[in-house]
Scaffold this motif. Structure first.
Motif, PDB file in Angstrom:
ATOM      1  N   GLY A  39      51.854  48.091   5.158  1.00  0.00           N
ATOM      2  CA  GLY A  39      52.183  46.669   5.355  1.00  0.00           C
ATOM      3  C   GLY A  39      52.590  45.999   4.034  1.00  0.00           C
ATOM      4  O   GLY A  39      53.572  45.259   3.967  1.00  0.00           O
ATOM      5  N   LEU A  40      51.862  46.395   2.954  1.00  0.00           N
ATOM      6  CA  LEU A  40      52.204  45.832   1.633  1.00  0.00           C
ATOM      7  C   LEU A  40      53.597  46.255   1.203  1.00  0.00           C
ATOM      8  O   LEU A  40      54.374  45.455   0.679  1.00  0.00           O
ATOM      9  CB  LEU A  40      51.196  46.319   0.600  1.00  0.00           C
ATOM     10  CG  LEU A  40      49.948  45.440   0.368  1.00  0.00           C
ATOM     11  CD1 LEU A  40      49.137  46.015  -0.789  1.00  0.00           C
ATOM     12  CD2 LEU A  40      50.352  44.009   0.045  1.00  0.00           C
ATOM     13  N   LYS A  43      56.058  46.982   3.080  1.00  0.00           N
ATOM     14  CA  LYS A  43      57.085  46.242   3.821  1.00  0.00           C
ATOM     15  C   LYS A  43      57.239  44.814   3.284  1.00  0.00           C
ATOM     16  O   LYS A  43      58.309  44.210   3.406  1.00  0.00           O
ATOM     17  CB  LYS A  43      56.701  46.199   5.305  1.00  0.00           C
ATOM     18  CG  LYS A  43      56.933  47.528   6.011  1.00  0.00           C
ATOM     19  CD  LYS A  43      56.567  47.410   7.468  1.00  0.00           C
ATOM     20  CE  LYS A  43      56.539  48.765   8.152  1.00  0.00           C
ATOM     21  NZ  LYS A  43      55.649  48.754   9.311  1.00  0.00           N
ATOM     22  N   SER A  44      56.148  44.278   2.687  1.00  0.00           N
ATOM     23  CA  SER A  44      56.212  42.876   2.238  1.00  0.00           C
ATOM     24  C   SER A  44      56.939  42.717   0.895  1.00  0.00           C
ATOM     25  O   SER A  44      57.124  41.596   0.408  1.00  0.00           O
ATOM     26  CB  SER A  44      54.798  42.287   2.140  1.00  0.00           C
ATOM     27  OG  SER A  44      54.134  42.878   1.044  1.00  0.00           O
ATOM     28  N   SER A  70      59.836  40.306   0.525  1.00  0.00           N
ATOM     29  CA  SER A  70      59.640  38.844   0.525  1.00  0.00           C
ATOM     30  C   SER A  70      59.164  38.311  -0.841  1.00  0.00           C
ATOM     31  O   SER A  70      58.928  37.121  -1.018  1.00  0.00           O
ATOM     32  CB  SER A  70      58.630  38.455   1.616  1.00  0.00           C
ATOM     33  OG  SER A  70      57.416  39.123   1.366  1.00  0.00           O
TER      34      SER A  70
END
Ligand code: FA5
Length: 341
Positions: free
Chosen positions: A42-43, A45-46, A49
């Protein structure tokens, strides 16, 4: 980001320590951090941003942590795997020093055992082992044995008659006749086999086993008969056994006798088995009758011979201390299993 990664690494270490050596728990930790919806994934993928100037460092740090996590997970999985092999080996350990279980292999019937032992003794003494048909004709079972149709000796045995003048042989003596018809002397043979009579009680069966011996040659005497019988029973029962002959009548021998051995149960002192006489009757014997030689067209002036017969079931009974002959034909494995060879 750095703080987040440090927290994640601590959480990972704690979760891995909790999983211990349990393979599926280790796998659950892997899914929690590196699976498709995992926390580190998840990190990753972030990253998109984040402000552009932070992305490079964040990517490098996340990747470094992923490699460490990967490495620790691989080691933990290996530890779990070898722990489970160890545990399985311990569980399935075979103690090779324990006594093995010997499978029950069955046993010989006491009559078969007795027959084979006697056959071995006779073979060692130079006898051949012959056989003959159980369905006999009148000539071989009676007439050639000096029992013509009106002979009173035929009343001695109760015979099972079949159609066509045939019968179930009442003794093994017809094999004497067949052997002398098919072979010239010298003859030295025994023939064990089943025989049939209309009898049934604790010491008589309708189907039982006899063994017949026949020796024919020049100058065969009663002394040879006695010597042979004595040698056979000493080999079978042991040197201490005593044997005696008593006068007896059988139409196919002259002189005829019955022979006894000293009782093996009480060693001749007298007991229930020998009816306190100290002796057990084993069978009949005698010198081949000239009428028998005539029936098989052998020259009675040139040849002489002896024959004897015995009941194998009674000998097996005495040998093993069995007190009812009927036990031998009931085929109860609890009884038969008591006679391992
Ligand atoms: C005969 O059968 C003669 N053929 C023996 C013989 C052979 C005599 C050669 C002379 C020369 P006998 O009927 O006695 O003889 O039987 C021999 C043995 O068979 C007996 O001693 C006994 O041990 C056994 N026997 C006889 N009848 C039975 C029976 N119904 N059940 C079990 N055993 C029996």
């Amino acid at each position: 980001m750095r703080e987040t990664l440090e927290r994640l690494e601590r959480e990972f270490d704690a979760a891995l320590a909790d999983a211990g050596a349990d393979t599926s728990a280790v796998e659950a930790v892997r899914v929690r951090f590196l699976g498709r919806k995992g926390e580190l994934t998840g990190l990753m993928k972030s990253i998109g941003s984040l402000p552009a100037e932070e992305r490079k460092d964040a990517g490098r740090d996340i990747n470094a942590l992923k490699r460490r996590i990967d490495q620790r997970l691989t080691e933990a999985a290996q530890r779990a795997e070898s722990a489970s092999v160890e545990e399985q080996l311990a569980r399935e350990r075979i103690d090779v020093s324990l006594p093995s279980c010997i499978p029950w292999a069955g046993s010989l019937h006491p009559v078969t055992h007795t027959r084979r032992e006697l056959e071995r003794i006779f073979r060692e003494m130079g006898f051949s082992v012959e056989s003959g048909p159980e369905v006999e004709d009148d000539f071989h079972n009676f007439e050639a044995l000096n029992m013509p149709p009106d002979h009173p000796a035929r009343d001695d045995t109760d015979t099972f008659y079949l159609d066509g003048g045939l019968l179930l042989r009442t003794h093994t003596s017809p094999v004497q006749i067949r052997t002398m018809q098919s072979r010239k002397p010298p003859i030295k043979m025994v023939c064990p086999g089943r025989v049939y009579r209309r009898d049934l009680d604790a010491t008589h069966l309708p189907m039982f086993h006899q063994l017949e011996a026949l020796v024919v040659g020049e100058n065969v005497s009663m002394a040879d008969l006695k010597g042979t019988l004595s040698a056979v029973w000493k080999r079978f029962f042991g040197d201490e056994v005593e044997m005696r002959l008593r006068p007896g009548y059988f139409p196919f021998v002259e002189p005829g006798c019955e022979y006894d051995v000293s009782c093996r149960v009480c060693e001749g002192k007298g007991c229930r088995v020998c009816k306190n006489s100290g002796w057990i009757e084993l069978g009949g014997a005698g010198m081949v009758h000239p009428a028998v030689f005539e029936a098989v067209e052998l020259d009675a002036d040139r040849y002489s011979g002896f024959a004897f017969g015995l009941g194998l079931d009674r000998i097996a009974m005495m040998r093993h201390g069995i007190d009812d002959l009927r036990l031998l034909v009931e085929n109860d494995v609890r009884f038969l299993g008591q006679f391992p060879v």
